[in-house]
Enzyme design. Structure first.
Site, PDB file in Angstrom:
ATOM      1  N   GLY A  11       0.819  -1.201   0.000  1.00 23.11           N
ATOM      2  CA  GLY A  11       0.000   0.000   0.000  1.00 23.11           C
ATOM      3  C   GLY A  11       0.856   1.254   0.000  1.00 23.11           C
ATOM      4  O   GLY A  11       1.876   1.323   0.678  1.00 23.11           O
ATOM      5  N   ARG A  72       1.018  -5.493  -5.948  1.00 21.68           N
ATOM      6  CA  ARG A  72       1.171  -6.711  -5.159  1.00 21.68           C
ATOM      7  C   ARG A  72       1.444  -7.871  -6.121  1.00 21.68           C
ATOM      8  O   ARG A  72       0.931  -7.893  -7.238  1.00 21.68           O
ATOM      9  CB  ARG A  72      -0.079  -6.969  -4.322  1.00 21.68           C
ATOM     10  CG  ARG A  72      -0.415  -5.783  -3.404  1.00 21.68           C
ATOM     11  CD  ARG A  72      -1.560  -6.107  -2.468  1.00 21.68           C
ATOM     12  NE  ARG A  72      -2.032  -4.921  -1.763  1.00 21.68           N
ATOM     13  CZ  ARG A  72      -1.473  -4.422  -0.667  1.00 21.68           C
ATOM     14  NH1 ARG A  72      -0.399  -5.016  -0.177  1.00 21.68           N
ATOM     15  NH2 ARG A  72      -1.959  -3.346  -0.086  1.00 21.68           N
ATOM     16  N   ASP A 103       4.828  -4.747   6.093  1.00 21.51           N
ATOM     17  CA  ASP A 103       5.312  -6.076   6.469  1.00 21.51           C
ATOM     18  C   ASP A 103       5.355  -7.041   5.293  1.00 21.51           C
ATOM     19  O   ASP A 103       6.253  -7.865   5.188  1.00 21.51           O
ATOM     20  CB  ASP A 103       4.491  -6.648   7.624  1.00 21.51           C
ATOM     21  CG  ASP A 103       3.019  -6.785   7.298  1.00 21.51           C
ATOM     22  OD1 ASP A 103       2.573  -6.285   6.253  1.00 21.51           O
ATOM     23  OD2 ASP A 103       2.299  -7.401   8.101  1.00 21.51           O
ATOM     24  N   THR A 125       4.257   2.629   5.747  1.00 19.38           N
ATOM     25  CA  THR A 125       2.866   2.194   5.810  1.00 19.38           C
ATOM     26  C   THR A 125       2.119   3.099   6.765  1.00 19.38           C
ATOM     27  O   THR A 125       2.640   3.446   7.833  1.00 19.38           O
ATOM     28  CB  THR A 125       2.743   0.737   6.279  1.00 19.38           C
ATOM     29  OG1 THR A 125       1.375   0.457   6.592  1.00 19.38           O
ATOM     30  CG2 THR A 125       3.588   0.462   7.512  1.00 19.38           C
ATOM     31  N   ASP A 127      -0.253   2.256   8.552  1.00 19.77           N
ATOM     32  CA  ASP A 127      -0.778   1.462   9.662  1.00 19.77           C
ATOM     33  C   ASP A 127       0.076   1.540  10.927  1.00 19.77           C
ATOM     34  O   ASP A 127      -0.408   1.224  12.016  1.00 19.77           O
ATOM     35  CB  ASP A 127      -0.920  -0.009   9.250  1.00 19.77           C
ATOM     36  CG  ASP A 127      -1.834  -0.192   8.055  1.00 19.77           C
ATOM     37  OD1 ASP A 127      -2.705   0.673   7.848  1.00 19.77           O
ATOM     38  OD2 ASP A 127      -1.671  -1.189   7.334  1.00 19.77           O
ATOM     39  N   ASP A 129       2.412  -0.422  11.900  1.00 20.32           N
ATOM     40  CA  ASP A 129       2.359  -1.756  12.499  1.00 20.32           C
ATOM     41  C   ASP A 129       3.636  -2.564  12.317  1.00 20.32           C
ATOM     42  O   ASP A 129       3.608  -3.797  12.387  1.00 20.32           O
ATOM     43  CB  ASP A 129       1.175  -2.538  11.920  1.00 20.32           C
ATOM     44  CG  ASP A 129       1.279  -2.746  10.413  1.00 20.32           C
ATOM     45  OD1 ASP A 129       2.160  -2.132   9.767  1.00 20.32           O
ATOM     46  OD2 ASP A 129       0.469  -3.514   9.867  1.00 20.32           O
ATOM     47  N   ARG A 171      -5.725  -1.955   9.134  1.00 25.92           N
ATOM     48  CA  ARG A 171      -5.696  -3.420   9.091  1.00 25.92           C
ATOM     49  C   ARG A 171      -5.890  -3.982  10.492  1.00 25.92           C
ATOM     50  O   ARG A 171      -6.909  -3.746  11.122  1.00 25.92           O
ATOM     51  CB  ARG A 171      -4.393  -3.918   8.455  1.00 25.92           C
ATOM     52  CG  ARG A 171      -4.269  -3.634   6.975  1.00 25.92           C
ATOM     53  CD  ARG A 171      -3.299  -4.546   6.301  1.00 25.92           C
ATOM     54  NE  ARG A 171      -2.031  -4.645   7.006  1.00 25.92           N
ATOM     55  CZ  ARG A 171      -1.128  -5.565   6.771  1.00 25.92           C
ATOM     56  NH1 ARG A 171      -1.346  -6.475   5.855  1.00 25.92           N
ATOM     57  NH2 ARG A 171       0.001  -5.584   7.441  1.00 25.92           N
TER      58      ARG A 171
END
Length: 319
Positions: A11, A72, A103, A125, A127, A129, A171
């Site tokens: 992303g 992707r 990740d 990202t 996120d 994360d 996510r």
């Protein structure tokens, strides 16, 4: 090291362009040729590779998205796909690779590292994360985008005496919801890292209503579940007029904040320094405002966690 490559994968995140710019110009400053790999690992396997010059990354530091594009690739998850990528890198004489992404992108870098090709991961990202770093590129910009939406929605909630449920991205991580919820004064914040009880949310809404408060903001991280369903249950159980806003991909775009541009520039440049120093299989990050690097395999084996002190504070301030 005379030639290195850089790609963005997964992303997109605001600040990726600033990181690409840092990799290219840091490399050229030290006499290294830098090659851009377009469309992520898919482009790597297909040889979509082009040498980048100083001017190639001009006027991109302020732009969201990624000039190298992203995609992707299921094929790259296979040993055959990874071997195709390595063959393309060797064909172009590329001796090291900087991978900017989340990740999933780091998993690809890990596979290349395990096959003996030097890679450095740069966490990009929204996120936030990725273990091993306090912040990832794009998180601050996404956070401010969500915060702006909360402020605007609160104006409407106040005008119409409504309860609003706002669903954020992230996510399986709740950082965007948690930080934006605290900064935006949300009455309740639902994140996947902490189990919530609907009865507690209803009780808080009723308590606020009884003291004269007729509007509320509830933030729901997408990893918890559907904001629409949660909003529906709230209205059924309270009779409060409830609306739901799913912010969606608006959170991934926009000009990166100063914090993200600074972080991206520092991490991108540090990735080049590691390759120059013969390091491989590492990821760069920032902890306590200091640049750090970790073994990428070790980092991926860790589990991301939220700052529970921030979550506790959000509950204390939303009484």
């Amino acid at each position: 090291m005379r030639k290195i490559g850089v790609l963005t994968s997964g992303g997109d995140a605001p600040g990726m362009n600033a990181a690409v710019r840092a990799v290219v110009r840091k490399g050229i400053h030290h006499g290294i040729e830098v090659y851009g790999i377009y469309h992520g690992y898919s482009g790597l396997m297909n040889g979509d590779i082009k040498k980048l010059e100083v001017g190639s990354v001009g006027d991109i530091v302020h732009r969201g998205g990624t000039m190298l594009y992203s995609a992707r690739s299921e094929e790259f998850k296979t040993p055959e796909g990874q071997q195709k990528g390595i063959e393309q890198l060797r064909k172009h004489g590329i001796e090291g690779l900087v991978v900017i992404g989340g990740d999933g992108s780091f998993q690809g870098a890990k596979k290349l590292t395990e096959q003996g090709f030097p890679c450095i991961g740069v966490p990009g990202t929204i996120d936030n994360d990725i273990p091993g770093t306090d912040f990832t590129i794009g998180f601050d910009t996404a956070l401010n985008t969500v915060l702006g939406a909360i402020d605007k929605i609160r104006d409407t909630a106040t005008s119409h005496d409504r309860t609003y449920v706002i669903e954020t991205m992230g996510r399986n991580a709740g950082d965007i919801a948690l930080w934006a919820g605290l900064a935006g004064g949300a009455e309740s914040i639902l994140i996947p890292e902490v189990e919530y009880k609907m009865n507690d949310i209803i009780e808080r809404l009723n308590r606020a209503y009884n003291r004269g408060k007729k509007h509320s903001i509830i933030i729901v991280a997408e990893g918890v579940g559907s904001g629409v369903e949660i909003g529906k249950e709230i209205q059924e159980r309270t009779s409060f007029e409830t609306r739901v806003s799913v912010l969606g991909y608006i959170q991934r775009g926009g000009s990166p904040t100063a914090a993200d541009r600074m972080l991206a520039s520092r991490l991108g440049a540090r990735a080049v320094e590691l390759l120059m120093n013969g390091k491989e299989g590492r990821m760069v990050g920032i902890q306590d405002n200091q640049l750090v690097d970790h073994d990428i395999i070790d980092a991926l084996s860790q589990k991301h966690s939220i700052d529970h002190g921030v979550y506790t504070l959000s509950n204390e301030l939303s009484i």
